[in-house]
Design a protein around this motif. Structure first.
Motif, short mmCIF file in Angstrom:
data_model
loop_
_atom_site.label_atom_id
_atom_site.label_comp_id
_atom_site.label_asym_id
_atom_site.label_seq_id
_atom_site.Cartn_x
_atom_site.Cartn_y
_atom_site.Cartn_z
N GLY A 105 0.81 -1.26 -0.14
CA GLY A 105 0.15 -0.14 0.09
C GLY A 105 0.85 1.17 0.04
N TYR A 106 2.23 1.12 0.01
CA TYR A 106 2.86 2.36 0.00
C TYR A 106 3.33 2.79 -1.76
CZ TYR A 106 3.40 1.03 4.59
OH TYR A 106 3.16 0.61 6.01
N TYR A 107 2.43 3.21 -2.10
CA TYR A 107 2.46 3.54 -3.58
C TYR A 107 3.29 4.46 -3.89
CZ TYR A 107 -2.21 1.12 -3.21
OH TYR A 107 -3.34 0.27 -3.16
N LYS A 108 3.46 5.54 -3.46
CA LYS A 108 4.06 6.77 -3.75
C LYS A 108 5.76 6.45 -3.74
CE LYS A 108 1.22 10.61 -2.52
NZ LYS A 108 0.92 11.73 -1.57
N ASP A 109 6.02 5.70 -2.57
CA ASP A 109 7.45 5.26 -2.15
C ASP A 109 7.93 4.10 -3.49
OD1 ASP A 109 7.55 6.65 0.03
OD2 ASP A 109 7.11 4.83 1.33
N ALA A 110 6.81 3.45 -3.87
CA ALA A 110 7.42 2.02 -4.76
C ALA A 110 7.12 2.65 -6.27
CB ALA A 110 6.38 1.00 -4.33
N PHE A 111 6.25 3.77 -6.47
CA PHE A 111 6.03 4.03 -8.02
C PHE A 111 6.97 4.00 -8.89
CE2 PHE A 111 4.96 6.69 -11.39
CZ PHE A 111 3.97 5.93 -12.00
N GLU A 112 7.95 4.64 -8.84
CA GLU A 112 8.99 4.77 -9.83
C GLU A 112 9.76 3.58 -10.14
OE1 GLU A 112 11.78 7.93 -9.27
OE2 GLU A 112 10.20 9.60 -9.09
N LYS A 113 10.05 2.76 -9.26
CA LYS A 113 10.67 1.69 -9.20
C LYS A 113 9.95 0.54 -10.02
CE LYS A 113 14.76 2.16 -7.23
NZ LYS A 113 16.15 2.25 -7.79
N VAL A 114 8.71 0.38 -9.51
CA VAL A 114 7.73 -0.68 -10.07
C VAL A 114 7.45 -0.18 -11.49
CG1 VAL A 114 5.33 -1.90 -10.02
CG2 VAL A 114 6.78 -1.37 -8.00
N ALA A 115 7.17 1.13 -11.75
CA ALA A 115 6.87 1.45 -13.10
C ALA A 115 7.90 1.40 -14.22
CB ALA A 115 6.57 3.23 -13.00
N ALA A 116 9.21 1.37 -13.57
CA ALA A 116 10.38 0.94 -14.56
C ALA A 116 10.43 -0.44 -14.88
CB ALA A 116 11.55 1.39 -13.82
N THR A 117 9.68 -1.45 -14.26
CA THR A 117 10.01 -2.79 -14.46
C THR A 117 9.18 -3.21 -15.82
OG1 THR A 117 7.97 -3.48 -13.27
CG2 THR A 117 10.19 -3.56 -11.98
N SER A 118 8.14 -2.48 -16.00
CA SER A 118 7.45 -2.78 -17.33
C SER A 118 6.42 -1.64 -17.42
CB SER A 118 6.82 -3.95 -17.44
OG SER A 118 5.64 -4.40 -16.50
N PRO A 119 5.89 -1.24 -18.93
CA PRO A 119 4.77 -0.32 -19.27
C PRO A 119 3.22 -0.96 -18.48
CG PRO A 119 6.19 -0.69 -21.05
CD PRO A 119 6.28 -1.60 -20.04
N PHE A 120 3.48 -2.29 -18.36
CA PHE A 120 2.05 -2.90 -17.70
C PHE A 120 1.99 -2.85 -16.41
CE2 PHE A 120 -0.25 -6.33 -15.90
CZ PHE A 120 -1.48 -6.24 -16.44
N ASN A 121 3.16 -2.82 -15.57
CA ASN A 121 3.17 -2.55 -14.25
C ASN A 121 3.02 -1.15 -14.10
OD1 ASN A 121 3.35 -5.05 -13.61
ND2 ASN A 121 5.58 -4.98 -13.07
N GLU A 122 3.29 -0.29 -14.87
CA GLU A 122 3.09 1.33 -14.69
C GLU A 122 1.71 1.44 -14.64
OE1 GLU A 122 4.54 5.64 -16.41
OE2 GLU A 122 5.06 3.80 -17.36
N VAL A 123 1.08 0.97 -15.47
CA VAL A 123 -0.58 1.20 -15.64
C VAL A 123 -1.34 0.65 -14.35
CG1 VAL A 123 -2.73 0.64 -16.81
CG2 VAL A 123 -0.63 1.06 -18.18
N VAL A 124 -0.91 -0.51 -13.91
CA VAL A 124 -1.65 -1.13 -12.80
C VAL A 124 -1.19 -0.22 -11.51
CG1 VAL A 124 -1.43 -3.02 -11.23
CG2 VAL A 124 -1.27 -3.54 -13.60
N MET A 125 -0.02 0.42 -11.37
CA MET A 125 0.10 1.22 -10.18
C MET A 125 -0.66 2.45 -10.39
SD MET A 125 2.62 -0.01 -7.96
CE MET A 125 2.90 1.57 -7.17
N LEU A 126 -0.65 3.02 -11.50
CA LEU A 126 -1.57 4.23 -11.82
C LEU A 126 -3.07 4.05 -11.38
CD1 LEU A 126 -0.15 5.64 -15.16
CD2 LEU A 126 0.26 6.81 -12.96
N LEU A 127 -3.46 2.93 -11.71
CA LEU A 127 -4.87 2.43 -11.38
C LEU A 127 -5.01 2.54 -9.89
CD1 LEU A 127 -5.70 -0.07 -14.16
CD2 LEU A 127 -6.81 2.24 -13.79
N ALA A 128 -3.96 1.89 -9.12
CA ALA A 128 -3.91 1.70 -7.78
C ALA A 128 -3.84 3.00 -7.13
CB ALA A 128 -2.77 0.71 -7.21
#
Length: 677
Positions: free
Chosen positions: A581-604
């Motif tokens: 649930g710590y979206y802000k802390d994780a967003f950049e690293k997770v988004a960098a793993t794949s475009p799909f994961n970036e979309v999922v994080m944006l929805l979260a």
């Protein structure tokens, strides 16, 4: 003096009479205890235990559904609780009174909510939002003015229902009091509302009586098993001073909002790199044997000093015994000596000669040992006379079968009168050769000495010991078995066996965790007892991976907080933070793993416009990508795009229908026939 005695006796009689009267009065009230459960056998907490005569509350059940009261022996008890039917039970002198409360309302799978309802309190439908392992429930409960007045109390009990386990998890209740009702309660409790078991949840109506009210509700609850199906229910009860006048139940959410269920990640297991976690070799105590053969002069008990082999044997024996005696890791345990005489001559005389040889040789050998060693030594001695069959065997070994056969024939011929055999053999031409060459070989003393020595076992010895008795293996030897394993299943087997013997075996536990992760079947129970601030990073990382697999995201995050910053894998850290649930802390690293994961994080993060832009720019081809696109479109009320995307997702992967049925973002897009399981 007599008067005083009479007076004292009279006072005593009166006291006894008063005690008997008191005992008779108190005997009408007894202590009654019990356990309150629902029809499924689950404890029911916070049940009001009332006196049914005046509805005065006597007690409330504790968190385990237990109560204890003083009550009239022939009286009754009334049990009331929101969501359950009232029940009155006669005491009838019973001191243990267990009670089962029936559900007041049949649980509804779905409620159709209409507007302009004046005679019902109906919570607004909502979604269960997942953040980490916490379910967040937000709703509003309109209370029509026609339903509520100053003399009433409304109790709302929201809950999360685990459809998979058929288990209800209660959330924080809401108690909504009319002004007069609240004042009356205050007086009843002598102006100490803390005595009201629901006091911390009370809200008092402050709006005009001509207006309805809206109760806003937001609470969260920890959920262990995110893979289960859930719904959110609300039980309502409205009461006046004496009775519950209205009850109802609603399902306000049939699905969960959790786009992170589609986050893509996979982590390899981590082997230990710090050698301090590898067990150190341990010497095992092993029994060993040695043998020495000495020859003697014909007819004498003295050693044949002219025989050079005797000197070689004695020197070797002395060296070995001295080495054992001076080795702190070795201990001489036994000395077994057997004296043997040759068969020529009288058997009795030969046996006596063998005994003499045994004693002389024993005295000569043991005299060279330390007295303390001799005290602890187990000594055994035997005497024997060799047979002519042994002479025949020696002849065969020397390639003289003809002589050997003639000797064997004579043995058979004189089997019944063996004492005559010696005389017959002496007359044979080959006897001189036998006497000079073969009989001396039989005049000997044989030594067998046993000793124990601590030493490191070879890998072959470790395998042998494992086959005989695995429980005798040390940690190090199990470590060797694990490293020598030829297959993953064999390695896992050795790890489990090692942990049964040594429950704090860090290396074996981590290797077992690695094996289960490699099989895509992690089990967080393996490393649970090893988790601490001082645990190796690899172990903590493996535990986090196991917890992720089990959907225990908050616990995985707690484990990684034990690791110094910058040490653990950045991708693992980011995925755990995101799912916890710590979206802000994780967003950049997770988004960098794949475009799909970036979309999922944006929805979260409810950045729905950005998510739609990203997913629209992607070349969407997989079922999961179409599904996530449907979520983004539906949130922005792009109904056509949403329906087209979810239909394509289900066409590519029909198994996603099970997810869609419990997904608050998608369920309204499904046709009615697909919503039904």
């Amino acid at each position: 003096m007599k008067i005083n005695l009479k007076r004292d006796r009279l006072i005593g009689v009166l006291l006894v009479a008063m005690m008997l009267v008191g005992m008779d009065a108190s005997a009408q009230r007894i202590r009654v205890q019990g356990h309150i459960t629902n029809p499924q056998g689950k404890s029911v907490p916070n049940v009001n235990v009332l006196n049914p005569v005046n509805d005065e509350r006597i007690e409330m059940s504790d968190e385990d559904g237990r109560y204890s009261v003083l009550v009239e022996k022939n009286g009754s008890l009334k049990f009331t609780c929101v969501g359950y039917e009232d029940r009155t039970v006669k005491v009838a002198g019973k001191q243990i009174l267990n009670v089962v409360l029936k559900d007041a309302v049949i649980e509804l799978d779905e409620v159709t909510i209409t507007s302009k309802v004046k005679d019902k309190v109906i919570p607004e439908p909502t979604d269960i939002e997942i953040k980490g392992n916490y379910f967040h429930l937000k709703t509003r409960v309109p209370v029509p003015k026609e339903m509520f007045n100053s003399h009433r109390r409304l109790v709302l009990q929201p809950s999360i229902y685990d459809v998979t386990l058929k288990k209800r998890l209660l959330m924080r209740p809401v108690v909504f009091d009319g002004g007069t009702y609240n004042t009356t309660q205050n007086r009843m409790y002598d102006y100490d509302l803390d005595k009201d078991p629901l006091h911390e949840y009370i809200q008092v109506k402050t709006t005009s009586s001509r207006k309805g009210d809206v109760i806003a509700y937001h609470d969260s609850i920890y959920i262990e098993y995110l893979q289960h199906d859930y719904r959110a229910d609300v039980h309502l009860a409205m009461e006046n001073y004496r009775n519950i006048i209205y009850r109802d139940s609603f399902s306000i959410a049939r699905g969960t909002v959790n786009p992170l269920r589609f986050l893509e990640y996979k982590f390899s297991a981590f082997n230990l790199t710090d050698e301090k976690y590898l067990p150190k070799p341990v010497m095992q105590l092993r029994d060993t044997k040695g043998e020495v053969n000495l020859t003697f002069l014909v007819g004498k008990a003295d050693l044949d000093d002219k025989n050079p082999q005797n000197q070689v044997e004695l020197n070797r024996l002395n060296q070995e015994l001295r080495a054992i005696e001076t080795n702190p890791d070795a201990s001489l345990k036994s000395f077994h000596i057997t004296g043997v005489a040759s068969p020529d001559g009288s058997y009795e005389r030969n046996l006596q000669l063998a005994k003499l040889r045994t004693n002389k040789a024993l005295e000569r050998i043991l005299s060279q040992l330390d007295p303390e060693t001799r005290k602890l030594l187990e000594v055994k001695s035997d005497a024997a006379v060799a047979s002519w069959k042994e002479v025949a065997e020696l002849l065969k070994k020397d390639a003289k079968p003809e002589i050997a056969k003639e000797v064997e024939d004579l043995i058979k011929q004189y089997e019944s009168v063996p004492y005559r055999l010696n005389n017959v053999l002496k007359l044979k031409p080959f006897y001189k050769e036998i006497s000079a060459t073969y009989l001396p070989k039989l005049r000997k003393v044989q030594y067998t000495y046993g000793y124990s020595i601590f030493r490191f076992l070879t890998d072959d010895e470790i395998r042998g010991l494992y086959n005989r008795n695995p429980k005798e293996l040390t940690r190090f030897e199990y470590y060797r078995m694990i490293t020598m394993a030829k297959t993953p299943d064999e390695r896992e087997k050795y790890c489990r066996e090692a942990l049964e013997l040594y429950d704090n075996f860090t290396y074996a536990a981590n290797e077992l965790a690695v094996a289960t992760i490699q099989k895509d079947a992690p089990d967080s129970r393996i490393l649970k007892l090893f988790v601490s601030k001082s645990a190796p990073v690899e172990l903590l990382s493996n535990q986090a991976i196991a917890l992720l697999h089990e959907g225990k995201y908050t616990k995985a995050d707690s484990v990684l907080t034990l690791v110094p910053e910058g040490v653990v894998s950045e991708d693992l850290q980011a995925i755990v933070q995101a799912l916890a649930g710590y979206y802000k802390d994780a967003f950049e690293k997770v988004a960098a793993t794949s475009p799909f994961n970036e979309v999922v994080m944006l929805l979260a993060m409810k950045r729905n416009e950005e998510a739609w832009e990203k997913i629209s720019a992607m070349n969407v081809t997989t079922a999961r990508e179409y599904y996530v696109k449907a979520i983004a479109a539906n949130r922005l009320e792009k109904v056509g795009d949403a329906i087209m995307s979810i239909e394509k997702a289900l066409e590519l992967d029909p198994s996603l229908l099970e997810t869609a049925r419990v997904d608050g973002d998608i369920i309204d897009l499904l046709p009615e026939e697909q919503k039904l399981k």
